[in-house]
Design an enzyme around this catalytic site. Structure first.
Site, PDB file in Angstrom:
ATOM      1  N   HIS A 120       0.814  -0.961  -0.044  1.00 52.03           N
ATOM      2  CA  HIS A 120       0.036   0.193   0.027  1.00 52.03           C
ATOM      3  C   HIS A 120       0.612   1.195  -0.034  1.00 52.03           C
ATOM      4  O   HIS A 120       0.488   2.235  -0.655  1.00 52.03           O
ATOM      5  CB  HIS A 120      -0.949   0.046   1.361  1.00 52.03           C
ATOM      6  CG  HIS A 120      -1.781   1.235   1.457  1.00 52.03           C
ATOM      7  ND1 HIS A 120      -1.275   1.950   2.390  1.00 52.03           N
ATOM      8  CD2 HIS A 120      -2.591   1.785   0.582  1.00 52.03           C
ATOM      9  CE1 HIS A 120      -2.375   3.047   2.254  1.00 52.03           C
ATOM     10  NE2 HIS A 120      -3.079   2.756   1.268  1.00 52.03           N
ATOM     11  N   GLU A 128       2.006   1.859  -3.504  1.00 54.15           N
ATOM     12  CA  GLU A 128       0.913   2.339  -4.208  1.00 54.15           C
ATOM     13  C   GLU A 128       0.897   3.896  -4.005  1.00 54.15           C
ATOM     14  O   GLU A 128       0.736   4.706  -5.146  1.00 54.15           O
ATOM     15  CB  GLU A 128      -0.568   1.876  -3.889  1.00 54.15           C
ATOM     16  CG  GLU A 128      -1.730   2.589  -4.472  1.00 54.15           C
ATOM     17  CD  GLU A 128      -2.896   2.681  -3.459  1.00 54.15           C
ATOM     18  OE1 GLU A 128      -3.417   3.516  -3.506  1.00 54.15           O
ATOM     19  OE2 GLU A 128      -3.092   1.390  -2.944  1.00 54.15           O
ATOM     20  N   HIS A 129       1.071   4.461  -2.881  1.00 53.54           N
ATOM     21  CA  HIS A 129       1.078   6.131  -2.587  1.00 53.54           C
ATOM     22  C   HIS A 129       2.455   6.566  -3.543  1.00 53.54           C
ATOM     23  O   HIS A 129       2.271   7.520  -4.298  1.00 53.54           O
ATOM     24  CB  HIS A 129       1.089   6.162  -1.237  1.00 53.54           C
ATOM     25  CG  HIS A 129      -0.134   6.259  -0.520  1.00 53.54           C
ATOM     26  ND1 HIS A 129      -0.635   7.420   0.044  1.00 53.54           N
ATOM     27  CD2 HIS A 129      -0.854   5.201  -0.300  1.00 53.54           C
ATOM     28  CE1 HIS A 129      -1.757   6.971   0.641  1.00 53.54           C
ATOM     29  NE2 HIS A 129      -1.945   5.604   0.353  1.00 53.54           N
ATOM     30  N   GLU A 153      -3.441   7.658   7.499  1.00 55.30           N
ATOM     31  CA  GLU A 153      -4.904   6.874   7.211  1.00 55.30           C
ATOM     32  C   GLU A 153      -5.117   5.750   7.937  1.00 55.30           C
ATOM     33  O   GLU A 153      -6.240   5.627   8.068  1.00 55.30           O
ATOM     34  CB  GLU A 153      -4.202   6.506   5.760  1.00 55.30           C
ATOM     35  CG  GLU A 153      -5.341   5.712   5.214  1.00 55.30           C
ATOM     36  CD  GLU A 153      -5.142   5.256   3.553  1.00 55.30           C
ATOM     37  OE1 GLU A 153      -5.651   4.189   3.140  1.00 55.30           O
ATOM     38  OE2 GLU A 153      -4.080   5.938   3.081  1.00 55.30           O
TER      39      GLU A 153
END
Length: 445
Positions: A67, A70-71, A147
Site C-alpha cells: 500500500h 501504491e502511494h 490513514e
C-alpha cells in the site's frame, strides 16, 4: 419506460445463458497480459494496470509496503514531476486512482477514449522509471500512518476486525492488515519500497485491462509500443504463500474498547474461494450469506432474532469469494437491550441449526436467484465495474472463462448445494468468535 421495464423482465425470465462480454486477450513478448473489453455505447475508456502482488505477498516485517508503494507511484518519474500524473488526467477530463488488496495492487484511469495513448504513455513510464527520494518516503509514510489512524485506530470495529482476522489466520498473511501494523509501517524505508518496486512492478507480473470504446487491434498496438518496450523481470519469484494448517479447535476472543457504543457478537469461518474451473462451492456460499443474513426482513437470522424473538437489533452474514487463497464466511449479531452476548450467540447458533434441519425455502431461493440475475444485467452498464471484475479475477488465479461462466454458475445453484456447503463450512472447529464490548462489565449483562 414501460418498454424498458418489459425488456428487463424478459432478460430475467429468459432461459438462455447470460451473454458474455466481448473480450479479447493477448500476451506481449515480455509476459504482460492484455485484456480488451469492447463497449461502444459511450466514447470513454477505462485503462487499468493490475499487478499480481498485494499485501499478502509482502516480506515478513514489512507489512504495509504494498500500500505504501501504491502511494509512492504518484511521485516523480524520469519523465514526470511529482503529482503530474493525476494533474494530466484531470486536465484531460478524466479521473484516476489506485487501490491495494491482499492479492493485487491496481491503478486506473477513466477518460475519453481518444486519450488512451496518453494514459498508456504515463502508466508505462511509472512502471519502469519511478524516482522516489528519502523526502518522498518521509512524507508518504506520514500519510499512510495518518490513514491508519483515521480508518483503523479511530474505529473500534476495525480494530476488532483486525484481531478477529489475525486469530483466524495463524500462518497465512491474510491475518496481517492490508494497511500494515503500525509499528512496522513506522519503519518502512526507501530500500523496502524500491526493493518491492524493482522486483514486482514488472510487465511479466502485470495485467493490462482496457474496457470501453476501443478496438482490440488498436489497444494491442499501443500496448506493444508502450508496455512492450519494458523488459521482463528475470528474477520474478513464483507466487508461493504459507498456507493455513487445518483448523481443529474453535477460537474465541474478547475485544474491549470504551468507544464501542453497543456490544456485539462476530464470528468468522474459514471458507473456500472461487477457484479456476471450480466455482460451485463459492457460488453456493454467496446464496448462503444472503439466505442467512442478507436482509433484516427476510433472512433466517433476521426473522428468527429480530422479529420472532426480538433478541437482536441487527443481524448479518457475509461472504466474498474473490480471493487467491481460503477466505472467510462471517455472521454478526447485535443483541437488543438487556440481552446478553451469550444469549445472542446461542440464538444465532439455534437459528442456523434450525435452518440446516429444515432446509432452504424454495421461494426465498428463487427470489435471490432472480435478484442475482438482475444484478448481472444492470452491472453491464458499468464499464469500470466490468474492468474491475476481470482484473481482480485474473490476479486471483481465475481466467476470462471463469469470469464469464460465473453468472450461469450462480444461476445453477440448488438448495442441496447450499445445505451441503453450509454443513461443511459452518463448523465451530474452524471458527473464530469475538465478543466486542466497551468494558468487562458488559460481559455480565
Amino acid at each position: 419506460m414501460l418498454r424498458a421495464i418489459t425488456a428487463v423482465f424478459a432478460l430475467l425470465a429468459g432461459t438462455t445463458a447470460i451473454s458474455a462480454q466481448d473480450v479479447t486477450t493477448y500476451a506481449l513478448d515480455n509476459g504482460m497480459d492484455v485484456v480488451v473489453i469492447e463497449d461502444h455505447r459511450a466514447p470513454v475508456v477505462v485503462h487499468m494496470v493490475w499487478y499480481r502482488i498485494g499485501s499478502a505477498d509482502e516480506p515478513v516485517g514489512a507489512s504495509g509496503v504494498a500500500h505504501f508503494l501504491e502511494h509512492l507511484l504518484f511521485k516523480a518519474t524520469e519523465n514526470m514531476e511529482s503529482g503530474e500524473f493525476s494533474t494530466a488526467v484531470a486536465a484531460n477530463g478524466g479521473r484516476d486512482n489506485a487501490f491495494t488488496s491482499y492479492d493485487y495492487t491496481a491503478y486506473y484511469q477513466r477518460i475519453a477514449a481518444d486519450r488512451l495513448e496518453l494514459m498508456m504513455r504515463m502508466e508505462s513510464d511509472r512502471m519502469n522509471n519511478l524516482m522516489i527520494t528519502e523526502a518522498d518516503i518521509a512524507t508518504e509514510r506520514n500519510v499512510i500512518l495518518e490513514e491508519r489512524a483515521q480508518r483503523t485506530d479511530n474505529n473500534p470495529g476495525s480494530l476488532a476486525g483486525e484481531q478477529l482476522r489475525a486469530s483466524q489466520y495463524l500462518n497465512h498473511r491474510y491475518g496481517v492488515p492490508i494497511i500494515g501494523w503500525r509499528h512496522e509501517m513506522e519503519d518502512l524505508s526507501l530500500e523496502d519500497a524500491l526493493g518491492f518496486y524493482d522486483l514486482y512492478y514488472s510487465p511479466n507480473n502485470a495485467i493490462l485491462v482496457v474496457a470501453g470504446d476501443v478496438r482490440p487491434d488498436e489497444v494491442l498496438a499501443l500496448a506493444e509500443q508502450y508496455y512492450g518496450a519494458i523488459p521482463a523481470e528475470p528474477d520474478l519469484p513464483t507466487r508461493l504463500r504459507p498456507q493455513e494448517p487445518p483448523q481443529s479447535a474453535e477460537r474465541r476472543l474478547i475485544y474491549e474498547d470504551p468507544r464501542v457504543s453497543q456490544a456485539y457478537v462476530s464470528r468468522t469461518y474459514l471458507a473456500p474461494e472461487r477457484d479456476n474451473g471450480a466455482q460451485e462451492d463459492a457460488a453456493a456460499l454467496v446464496y448462503l450469506a444472503d439466505i442467512l443474513g442478507g436482509s433484516s426482513f427476510t433472512s433466517v437470522l433476521g426473522e428468527a432474532l429480530q422479529f420472532d424473538s426480538q433478541i437482536a437489533v441487527y443481524t448479518g452474514a457475509g461472504y466474498d469469494g474473490s480471493s487467491l487463497d481460503d477466505t472467510t464466511f462471517s455472521m454478526t449479531v447485535v443483541p437488543a437491550t438487556g440481552v446478553s452476548l451469550q444469549a445472542a450467540e446461542d440464538a444465532m447458533d439455534a437459528a442456523v441449526a434450525a435452518f440446516l434441519e429444515r432446509g432452504v425455502d424454495p421461494e426465498q431461493l428463487e427470489r435471490i436467484r432472480t435478484q442475482f440475475r438482475a444484478a448481472e444485467v444492470y452491472a453491464r452498464d458499468n464499464v469500470e465495474g466490468i474492468a474491475n471484475r476481470y482484473g481482480a479475477a485474473l490476479t486471483q488465479g481465475l481466467t476470462v472463462q471463469d469470469v464469464q461462466d460465473w453468472p450461469e454458475i450462480l444461476q445453477a445453484v440448488t438448495a442441496e448445494d447450499i445445505i451441503a456447503i453450509a454443513t461443511q463450512v459452518l463448523d465451530r472447529r474452524q471458527s473464530v468468535t469475538g465478543w466486542i464490548v466497551p468494558n468487562r462489565e458488559a460481559l455480565a449483562q
